[in-house]
Design a protein around this motif. Sequence first.
Motif, short mmCIF file in Angstrom:
data_model
loop_
_atom_site.label_atom_id
_atom_site.label_comp_id
_atom_site.label_asym_id
_atom_site.label_seq_id
_atom_site.Cartn_x
_atom_site.Cartn_y
_atom_site.Cartn_z
N ASN A 1 40.54 47.70 38.03
CA ASN A 1 41.67 46.92 38.52
C ASN A 1 42.94 47.25 37.74
OD1 ASN A 1 40.25 45.59 40.53
ND2 ASN A 1 39.71 43.86 39.21
N TYR A 2 42.81 47.45 36.45
CA TYR A 2 43.97 47.73 35.61
C TYR A 2 44.53 49.12 35.90
CZ TYR A 2 43.04 43.52 32.90
OH TYR A 2 42.88 42.21 32.51
N SER A 3 43.67 50.11 35.98
CA SER A 3 44.15 51.47 36.28
C SER A 3 44.71 51.55 37.69
CB SER A 3 43.02 52.48 36.10
OG SER A 3 41.92 52.17 36.95
N TRP B 1 48.09 49.79 37.70
CA TRP B 1 49.08 50.58 36.94
C TRP B 1 49.62 51.73 37.78
CZ3 TRP B 1 51.38 49.92 32.27
CH2 TRP B 1 52.04 51.01 31.71
N SER C 1 41.23 39.16 36.92
CA SER C 1 41.62 40.56 36.78
C SER C 1 40.43 41.47 36.52
CB SER C 1 42.63 40.71 35.63
OG SER C 1 42.01 40.47 34.37
N TYR D 1 37.05 47.10 35.37
CA TYR D 1 38.20 47.60 34.61
C TYR D 1 39.12 48.47 35.46
CZ TYR D 1 35.76 46.08 30.38
OH TYR D 1 35.14 45.32 29.42
N GLN E 1 43.62 43.26 41.29
CA GLN E 1 44.69 44.12 40.79
C GLN E 1 45.97 43.32 40.53
OE1 GLN E 1 45.38 47.64 43.06
NE2 GLN E 1 43.29 48.42 42.83
N ALA F 1 45.50 41.68 37.27
CA ALA F 1 45.54 42.71 36.23
C ALA F 1 46.98 43.09 35.92
CB ALA F 1 44.74 43.93 36.67
N ALA F 2 47.81 43.17 36.95
CA ALA F 2 49.23 43.47 36.74
C ALA F 2 49.91 42.35 35.96
CB ALA F 2 49.92 43.68 38.09
N VAL G 1 48.47 40.36 33.73
CA VAL G 1 48.01 40.46 32.34
C VAL G 1 48.77 41.57 31.62
CG1 VAL G 1 46.04 41.04 30.87
CG2 VAL G 1 45.73 39.53 32.84
N MET G 2 48.94 42.72 32.25
CA MET G 2 49.66 43.82 31.60
C MET G 2 51.12 43.48 31.37
SD MET G 2 48.07 47.28 33.34
CE MET G 2 48.42 46.79 35.03
#
Length: 294
Positions: A74-76, A79, A51, A72, A260, A263-264, A266-267
């Motif tokens: 990837n998270y934004s 999202w 991620s 970072y 991404q 990252a999704a 993980v969130m």
Amino acid sequence: MTAVQTDSTVAQAHAETSTLKRDPVLIALWIALVLVALIWVAPFVFIVFTSLKTPAAVTSTGAFMPPTELAYDNYSGAWSRGNFASSFFNSVIITVIKVPLGLALSAMAAYALAKIKLKVTKALLLVVVFGTMIPFQVMLAPLFTLVNSFGLIDTYPGVILPYIAFGVPYQVFILHGFFKAIPKELSEAALIDGATHFTIFRRIFLPVCLPVLAALLILDFVSTWNEFAMALVLLQDQHMWTLPLGLMSFQGQFSSNYGQLNAAIVMTVLPATIVYLMFQRYFVSGLTSGAVKG
């Protein structure tokens, strides 16, 4: 006297240490536990590392190699592209309402079955136990018909009420065994003093069963937060989707963007992990206290 006790304590500590060093079974057990822990942790490490990697780094580096450059964004990106704000809000609303309400109903029902003598108590307990044996997958079709007949498809009550219905029997079964282990003299003395059953439950039994409730809260939160099949059937509007449904849609659209996508993931799992870490000290003791025979 103090010196003698100190020497005795030191000698006992040395004896326990030497025993631990010489016990091959204990050493083998620790090795097995470490290996199992690594097996469970390895996929999560892979997901977190991926991620934080750029698309080029994902293909050029090994799966378990840490990222050289933290991505970072990837998270934004995940999202915003996956519309996880709406899914996250729906999951929070459903979980925050369902988990405390289900635990409250289960605790009161378990107390009534354990401490209030009625002719139908055993029959009701058998019904509750039978409810724990029914897999909800076989009930999805009639459940959809029932919820649809009430006009609750794509609504919060339409999901929360079935979640409570399928979660309460297991919780009542666990709490009933815990309440049966509490001496009946406590409730009988309070009844003689004029206390009502609700007062006894709130002031005597509820504080005592907090570790069990904390353990059940962890299990219920994780199962509700990660529930997929029932939400897929009852929530057809994309704006009402929970995080697992949003993750499924994101995976179908952006499966090639591994950074991404992970990252999704993980969130999605992070809130449940945080809740577990907050209440983990109650987990083992709570389940052990509830697993008694009344």
